[in-house]
Design a protein around this motif. Structure first.
Motif, PDB file in Angstrom:
ATOM      1  N   LEU A 169     160.714 152.947  20.184  1.00 56.42           N
ATOM      2  CA  LEU A 169     159.703 153.830  20.755  1.00 56.42           C
ATOM      3  C   LEU A 169     160.237 155.254  20.899  1.00 56.42           C
ATOM      4  N   ASP A 170     161.454 155.369  21.407  1.00 57.52           N
ATOM      5  CA  ASP A 170     162.061 156.688  21.598  1.00 57.52           C
ATOM      6  C   ASP A 170     162.280 157.396  20.264  1.00 57.52           C
ATOM      7  N   SER A 171     162.392 156.611  19.184  1.00 60.14           N
ATOM      8  CA  SER A 171     162.631 157.183  17.855  1.00 60.14           C
ATOM      9  C   SER A 171     161.342 157.551  17.139  1.00 60.14           C
ATOM     10  N   GLY A 172     160.203 157.310  17.795  1.00 59.74           N
ATOM     11  CA  GLY A 172     158.935 157.726  17.220  1.00 59.74           C
ATOM     12  C   GLY A 172     158.128 156.644  16.545  1.00 59.74           C
ATOM     13  N   ILE A 173     158.595 155.390  16.582  1.00 57.39           N
ATOM     14  CA  ILE A 173     157.802 154.289  16.022  1.00 57.39           C
ATOM     15  C   ILE A 173     156.642 154.014  16.980  1.00 57.39           C
ATOM     16  N   SER A 174     155.432 153.953  16.453  1.00 61.32           N
ATOM     17  CA  SER A 174     154.254 153.809  17.306  1.00 61.32           C
ATOM     18  C   SER A 174     154.151 152.407  17.909  1.00 61.32           C
ATOM     19  N   GLU A 175     153.433 152.314  19.011  1.00 60.04           N
ATOM     20  CA  GLU A 175     153.203 151.010  19.636  1.00 60.04           C
ATOM     21  C   GLU A 175     152.457 150.087  18.674  1.00 60.04           C
ATOM     22  N   LYS A 176     151.525 150.655  17.900  1.00 61.05           N
ATOM     23  CA  LYS A 176     150.786 149.843  16.927  1.00 61.05           C
ATOM     24  C   LYS A 176     151.726 149.229  15.899  1.00 61.05           C
ATOM     25  N   ASP A 177     152.649 150.018  15.370  1.00 60.24           N
ATOM     26  CA  ASP A 177     153.563 149.513  14.346  1.00 60.24           C
ATOM     27  C   ASP A 177     154.554 148.503  14.927  1.00 60.24           C
ATOM     28  N   ILE A 178     154.998 148.745  16.142  1.00 56.56           N
ATOM     29  CA  ILE A 178     155.887 147.765  16.787  1.00 56.56           C
ATOM     30  C   ILE A 178     155.138 146.458  17.015  1.00 56.56           C
ATOM     31  N   GLY A 179     153.882 146.564  17.404  1.00 55.55           N
ATOM     32  CA  GLY A 179     153.073 145.356  17.586  1.00 55.55           C
ATOM     33  C   GLY A 179     152.962 144.551  16.307  1.00 55.55           C
ATOM     34  N   LEU A 180     152.811 145.227  15.179  1.00 50.91           N
ATOM     35  CA  LEU A 180     152.778 144.521  13.890  1.00 50.91           C
ATOM     36  C   LEU A 180     154.063 143.736  13.672  1.00 50.91           C
ATOM     37  N   MET A 181     155.199 144.353  13.980  1.00 50.54           N
ATOM     38  CA  MET A 181     156.499 143.769  13.642  1.00 50.54           C
ATOM     39  C   MET A 181     156.961 142.673  14.593  1.00 50.54           C
ATOM     40  N   ILE A 182     156.519 142.720  15.840  1.00 51.82           N
ATOM     41  CA  ILE A 182     156.990 141.696  16.781  1.00 51.82           C
ATOM     42  C   ILE A 182     155.894 140.733  17.222  1.00 51.82           C
ATOM     43  N   ARG A 183     154.636 141.038  16.902  1.00 57.10           N
ATOM     44  CA  ARG A 183     153.541 140.160  17.310  1.00 57.10           C
ATOM     45  C   ARG A 183     152.733 139.658  16.116  1.00 57.10           C
ATOM     46  N   ASP A 184     152.040 140.563  15.455  1.00 57.25           N
ATOM     47  CA  ASP A 184     151.056 140.164  14.445  1.00 57.25           C
ATOM     48  C   ASP A 184     151.675 139.488  13.226  1.00 57.25           C
ATOM     49  N   ASN A 185     152.683 140.121  12.643  1.00 50.11           N
ATOM     50  CA  ASN A 185     153.277 139.557  11.428  1.00 50.11           C
ATOM     51  C   ASN A 185     153.934 138.202  11.656  1.00 50.11           C
ATOM     52  N   PRO A 186     154.813 138.079  12.656  1.00 54.75           N
ATOM     53  CA  PRO A 186     155.419 136.750  12.870  1.00 54.75           C
ATOM     54  C   PRO A 186     154.418 135.679  13.279  1.00 54.75           C
ATOM     55  N   ALA A 187     153.378 136.062  14.013  1.00 56.03           N
ATOM     56  CA  ALA A 187     152.354 135.084  14.395  1.00 56.03           C
ATOM     57  C   ALA A 187     151.648 134.545  13.156  1.00 56.03           C
ATOM     58  N   ARG A 188     151.278 135.431  12.249  1.00 59.44           N
ATOM     59  CA  ARG A 188     150.621 134.979  11.008  1.00 59.44           C
ATOM     60  C   ARG A 188     151.527 134.055  10.215  1.00 59.44           C
ATOM     61  N   LEU A 189     152.811 134.384  10.162  1.00 62.84           N
ATOM     62  CA  LEU A 189     153.735 133.628   9.318  1.00 62.84           C
ATOM     63  C   LEU A 189     153.868 132.163   9.753  1.00 62.84           C
ATOM     64  N   ILE A 190     153.707 131.888  11.031  1.00 67.83           N
ATOM     65  CA  ILE A 190     153.793 130.486  11.471  1.00 67.83           C
ATOM     66  C   ILE A 190     152.430 129.924  11.868  1.00 67.83           C
ATOM     67  N   GLY A 191     151.377 130.598  11.394  1.00 69.25           N
ATOM     68  CA  GLY A 191     150.046 130.018  11.513  1.00 69.25           C
ATOM     69  C   GLY A 191     149.422 130.108  12.892  1.00 69.25           C
TER      70      GLY A 191
END
Length: 293
Positions: free
Chosen positions: A269-291
């Motif tokens: 976050l401090d480096s400028g990565i948006s909350e939306k993009d972090i959400g993709l990487m720690i929530r949405d993408n891994p959730a999809r991968l395991i169904g």
């Protein structure tokens, strides 16, 4: 609740190294799940290089009651479970397994990496266990072994995630291409810049075939193996839509998974990565991968 804590609500850790394991572990699967639940995680996947973790999870069911975090297991296809053993895969999936890791400590890339470091060799032979035998996904003719296609089909039917494990560049590419050709879209390439040495451009090509590139928070916590700038470069190259972040934590001597997530996500976050993009990487993408969609 701060921004980081809010982001962790709904997070999914696909790479938790809790115990039991032959290797020293700081926490059990149940303890990892409790800590994840307190932080609002949706799910964790527990991993062991030596045995199928599905039965671990089932045996701990009474300890998991009342938690808001789901706990899943899977199987790593190393020599300790018979390598490319479709019967072991069938048992794991039929009992609820969500992940098939192709060879990790039995891969050619891992064994070559360990051969140059006596401490690494000892680390992966805990309790004086036998050295892992090499498990190749290629036959003597250079083509993929038939078991690979059979295991891909099993994973597709069950909706399970396939990870390239610690396969090197050639093998990882062959596995991803075979899975993509079979129409399977739940694929992960883990820590491309550690042990497996997959070049950045190849990782981007594999992401184009449907693989999600997973980076491990353990390696960036306090810049233990890589400075955070390396992770930022990878995210910029691959894109958050094709990136997942897992902890790779639970070992004795390392930070706990949740505390490492808090630190690294805060730094992103401090480096400028948006909350939306972090959400993709720690929530949405891994959730999809395991169904879990």
């Amino acid at each position: 609740m701060g921004a980081v804590e809010k982001l962790l609500v709904g997070a999914v850790d696909l790479h938790c190294h809790s115990g039991p394991s032959p290797m020293p572990r700081r926490i059990t699967h149940a303890e990892a799940a409790r800590q994840a639940s307190e932080a609002g995680f949706r799910a964790i996947v527990v991993k062991c290089h030596y045995h199928d973790t599905v039965t671990d999870v089932l045996s701990m069911a009474p300890l998991l009651e009342g938690l808001n975090t789901e706990v899943f297991g899977g199987i790593a296809l190393n020599s300790q479970v018979g390598g490319l053993n479709r019967h072991a895969v069938d048992r794991s999936l039929k009992m609820g397994g969500r992940v098939i890791w192709f060879p990790t400590i039995s891969s050619t890339a891992h064994l070559c990496h360990a051969a140059h470091d006596e401490e690494v060799q000892k680390h992966f032979q805990p309790r004086g266990m036998m050295q892992s035998e090499e498990i190749s996904i290629f036959g003597d003719d250079g083509d993929l072994r038939p078991e690979v296609g059979q295991i891909i089909a099993q994973a597709k039917e069950a909706g399970a995630l396939i990870s390239t494990g610690h396969l090197g560049p050639e093998a990882a590419r062959a596995l991803v291409e075979a899975a993509a050709s079979a129409g399977h879209d739940r694929l992960v390439l883990s820590h491309p810049n550690y042990v497996v040495d997959v070049e950045r451009e190849q990782a981007r090509e594999l992401a184009g075939l449907g693989a999600v590139i997973e980076h491990e928070i353990a390696m960036y916590h306090n810049d233990k193996i890589f400075p955070l700038s390396v992770l930022l470069d990878w995210i910029d190259l691959i894109g958050p839509e094709h990136t997942s972040l897992g902890s790779d934590l639970g070992q004795v001597g390392n930070p706990l998974p949740v505390e490492a997530y808090i630190q690294v996500i805060g730094r992103l976050l401090d480096s400028g990565i948006s909350e939306k993009d972090i959400g993709l990487m720690i929530r949405d993408n891994p959730a999809r991968l395991i169904g879990l969609d």
